[in-house]
Design a protein around this motif. Structure first.
Motif, PDB file in Angstrom:
ATOM      1  N   UNK A 580      11.463  -1.348  -7.736  1.00 18.59           N
ATOM      2  CA  UNK A 580      11.304  -0.207  -8.872  1.00 18.59           C
ATOM      3  C   UNK A 580       9.759  -0.306  -9.651  1.00 18.59           C
ATOM      4  N   UNK A 581       9.699  -1.814 -10.174  1.00 16.38           N
ATOM      5  CA  UNK A 581       8.319  -1.731 -10.779  1.00 16.38           C
ATOM      6  C   UNK A 581       7.157  -1.553  -9.710  1.00 16.38           C
ATOM      7  N   UNK A 582       7.064  -2.312  -8.522  1.00 17.03           N
ATOM      8  CA  UNK A 582       6.186  -2.187  -7.776  1.00 17.03           C
ATOM      9  C   UNK A 582       5.521  -0.899  -7.407  1.00 17.03           C
ATOM     10  N   UNK A 583       6.831  -0.155  -7.091  1.00 20.36           N
ATOM     11  CA  UNK A 583       6.590   1.664  -6.882  1.00 20.36           C
ATOM     12  C   UNK A 583       6.012   2.153  -8.003  1.00 20.36           C
ATOM     13  N   UNK A 584       6.491   1.846  -9.152  1.00 20.49           N
ATOM     14  CA  UNK A 584       5.656   2.547 -10.425  1.00 20.49           C
ATOM     15  C   UNK A 584       4.438   2.173 -10.408  1.00 20.49           C
ATOM     16  N   UNK A 585       3.831   0.918 -10.123  1.00 21.01           N
ATOM     17  CA  UNK A 585       2.357   0.604 -10.224  1.00 21.01           C
ATOM     18  C   UNK A 585       1.633   1.411  -8.956  1.00 21.01           C
ATOM     19  N   UNK A 586       2.159   1.437  -7.942  1.00 15.57           N
ATOM     20  CA  UNK A 586       1.516   2.161  -6.762  1.00 15.57           C
ATOM     21  C   UNK A 586       1.396   3.689  -7.291  1.00 15.57           C
ATOM     22  N   UNK A 587       2.468   4.115  -7.836  1.00 16.85           N
ATOM     23  CA  UNK A 587       2.232   5.487  -8.556  1.00 16.85           C
ATOM     24  C   UNK A 587       1.304   5.542  -9.476  1.00 16.85           C
ATOM     25  N   UNK A 588       1.250   4.884 -10.525  1.00 17.28           N
ATOM     26  CA  UNK A 588       0.282   4.696 -11.545  1.00 17.28           C
ATOM     27  C   UNK A 588      -1.231   4.695 -10.960  1.00 17.28           C
ATOM     28  N   UNK A 589      -1.454   3.781  -9.996  1.00 16.85           N
ATOM     29  CA  UNK A 589      -2.759   3.611  -9.476  1.00 16.85           C
ATOM     30  C   UNK A 589      -3.224   4.408  -8.488  1.00 16.85           C
ATOM     31  N   UNK A 590      -2.327   5.130  -7.831  1.00 12.44           N
ATOM     32  CA  UNK A 590      -2.676   6.259  -6.594  1.00 12.44           C
ATOM     33  C   UNK A 590      -3.856   7.199  -7.073  1.00 12.44           C
TER      34      UNK A 590
END
Length: 596
Positions: A580-590
């Motif tokens: 959940x956390x790594x998916x959130x970071x990928x989404x925020x930095x995309x």
């Protein structure tokens, strides 16, 4: 606990004018339900009634609940020294005092009010009088005795004989008494006549005749001095016959009494056997009643504090695990629904330059932070092989989760380590979003609320947060220092290391409460960024970067829970958290510039 008055069961607890116990008020923790757990309430004990309010200031708005103590049962908890339960029929209040002394004070005051409530107290006897007088008790006893011997014909016959003997004996006693009275009168008269004869003999001669004693007077007549006794005694009473009859009557009475005693002893044995049978039936009925009431209480109060976690919990380990798993499933469904309906609001969180994170702070916890950072850099990055006894429990693609089983005083303290590789993000970005409290609730779904207690520096803060309760486990809260650091590589060929360490501390603004169990943590998120050279003269893009993540967690839950449950939950939740956390970071930095 603040109180208006104290109650210890002495004379000081009674109003001298009214003779009634004084009012008692104070703060107690009351069990509300399994969602909110223990809540502080203002409790008032007055006029044999226990009432509670949300707070002391809200007394004027009326109480939220009350109990009449006349038939209340007060039960001090067997293991919790501050807790006591009050039950009236199917209603149960679970209460906790500030300490064992206050619990004892409340219990004694409640018992005093209950004793003066009109159920068996001295004042109630004076007020209402006794419903059973000696006369009515004797009548009831007589009726019971008569009914008990309805089948005892022989005993009734003997009792009738006793009545007959009593009448005969009474008549005989009267007859003998008359005889004794006559004898006494005759003796008195005889003595009087003897005295007169002795006086006359001094003046006149006397002549004795064979047929009796006579006195010759001057005129030639004779006077009989003593009359011969009658063969039947005085007044015609046959004394010998009466004595024989009296002796026979008393012998009959004694014989009948012996027979009655024998019959009553036999009857007593018979009734004793019947009594023993009835007592045994009563014991079985009482046992069945207690068993049924215990089952009813388990069903009606399921979810009370006795079913929470703890070594004395009424819920067994399998039921505990099922309840926790069901609660986590419900939270997952709620979170999925919220995510699908929620429109993300972009947050503008300025990222300080990396140099800020490289410096050692000067705040009061700076030395402790530096010690924790060095320990994580030394031990957390070590390989999981060797003698560390790490066990691989989860492997999903690039993510691996390891565990070491550790218990202390029956509490599970298993260290966890997870390794993961995430494409398209840097270590700086991962650690920034993990540390930034402004976006914490965007990706952390287990937190109910959190509060920034103190900002120590640009890269260190103290945070207090409470986690959502998963019944039957108690609700947890955590107070920790969170610091983010950039560790420069000593070799130019090695990447720099970004690290966030969270470890428990104490703070005067966030003291432990009865509402939550205070957990202790020591967590680190350690990230390194690997860059693969782009083709030709192309610039580095997110396709060329890879973040290697090492996540370590040492958690002391602060209370007892089944070891199998804790390990199963950890095995289930940690992989979900990382995904959940790594998916959130990928989404925020995309689509955004790369932050090294």
């Amino acid at each position: 606990m603040s109180e208006k008055s104290s109650s210890s069961g002495s004379d000081e607890d009674v109003d001298p004018e009214s003779g009634q116990p004084v009012e008692l008020g104070g703060i107690l923790s009351k069990w509300t339900n399994y969602i909110h757990g223990w809540q502080d309430r203002w409790v008032v004990l007055k006029n044999n009634t226990l009432s509670y309010y949300k707070s002391e200031d809200e007394r004027e708005y009326g109480c939220r609940g009350s109990l009449c103590l006349s038939k209340a049962v007060i039960t001090p908890h067997e293991f919790d020294e501050c807790r006591f339960d009050i039950s009236v029929n199917d209603s149960v209040w679970y209460l906790r005092a500030e300490d064992p002394e206050h619990r004892l004070q409340w219990i004694e005051s409640i018992e005093l009010h209950k004793a003066e409530s009109g159920y068996g107290s001295e004042t109630s006897l004076r007020r209402h009088g006794s419903m059973l007088s000696l006369t009515s008790a004797a009548s009831a006893l007589s009726a019971t005795s008569t009914s008990s011997f309805k089948k005892g014909h022989r005993l009734r016959e003997k009792l009738a004989e006793m009545e007959t003997f009593r009448d005969i004996l009474c008549r005989q006693v009267d007859t003998l008494q008359k005889y004794f009275d006559s004898c006494a009168d005759a003796v008195s008269k005889d003595e009087f006549q003897r005295d007169r004869v002795e006086e006359d003999e001094d003046d006149f001669p006397t002549t004795t005749r064979p047929d009796g004693e006579y006195n010759h007077n001057n005129n030639g007549s004779k006077e009989k001095l003593f009359s011969p006794a009658s063969p039947k005694g005085m007044n015609g009473i046959d004394f010998k016959g009466e004595a024989i009859t009296f002796k026979a009557t008393t012998a009959g009475i004694l014989s009948t009494l012996s027979h009655c005693i024998e019959l009553m002893m036999k009857r007593e044995d018979s009734w004793q056997k019947r009594l023993d049978k009835e007592l045994e039936k009563r014991r079985r009925v009482e046992d069945a009643y207690k068993s049924a009431m215990n089952e009813l209480k388990k069903k009606s109060h399921y979810g009370g504090p006795d079913y929470e976690e703890g070594p004395n919990s009424l819920i067994n380990e399998d039921e505990f695990f099922d309840a926790v798993e069901a609660a986590l499933d419900r939270q997952d469904k709620i979170e999925e629904q919220c995510q699908s309906e929620k429109v993300r609001i972009p947050r503008l969180t300025p990222v300080p330059p990396g140099d800020v994170y490289s410096t050692i702070g000067t705040h009061r916890f700076a030395t402790k932070v530096e010690e924790m950072v060095q320990n994580h850099m030394t031990y957390s990055l070590q390989d999981v092989g060797g003698d560390a006894n790490w066990q691989l429990v989860i492997e999903e693609g690039e993510m691996k989760v390891y565990r070491r089983e550790v218990e202390e005083n029956g509490i599970v303290l298993d260290p966890l380590k997870a390794t993961h590789s995430v494409k398209g993000v840097t270590g700086h970005e991962v650690c920034h979003y993990f540390w930034d409290t402004a976006v914490r609730l965007d990706w952390e779904t287990t937190i109910e609320n959190f509060n920034l207690v103190e900002t120590l520096s640009d890269n260190a803060v103290i945070v207090y947060q409470t986690h959502k309760r998963v019944w039957p486990a108690s609700q947890r809260d955590v107070l920790y220092l969170s610091a983010i650091r950039k560790i420069l590589a000593t070799n130019e060929n090695d990447p720099d290391t970004w690290l966030v360490c969270n470890f428990s501390v104490d703070h005067d603004k966030a003291l432990p409460t009865n509402r939550c169990v205070r957990a202790k943590i020591n967590v680190a998120m350690i990230c390194q960024t690997l860059v693969s050279p782009p083709e030709g003269d192309k610039e580095i893009s997110r396709d060329n970067i890879l973040c290697k993540i090492t996540y370590v967690a040492n958690v002391n839950p602060g209370g007892w829970a089944p070891a199998s449950v804790l390990r199963a939950v950890a095995k289930r939740e940690y992989p979900k958290f990382l995904k959940r956390f790594t998916s959130y970071v990928q989404d925020k930095t995309s689509g955004k510039p790369i932050l090294f």
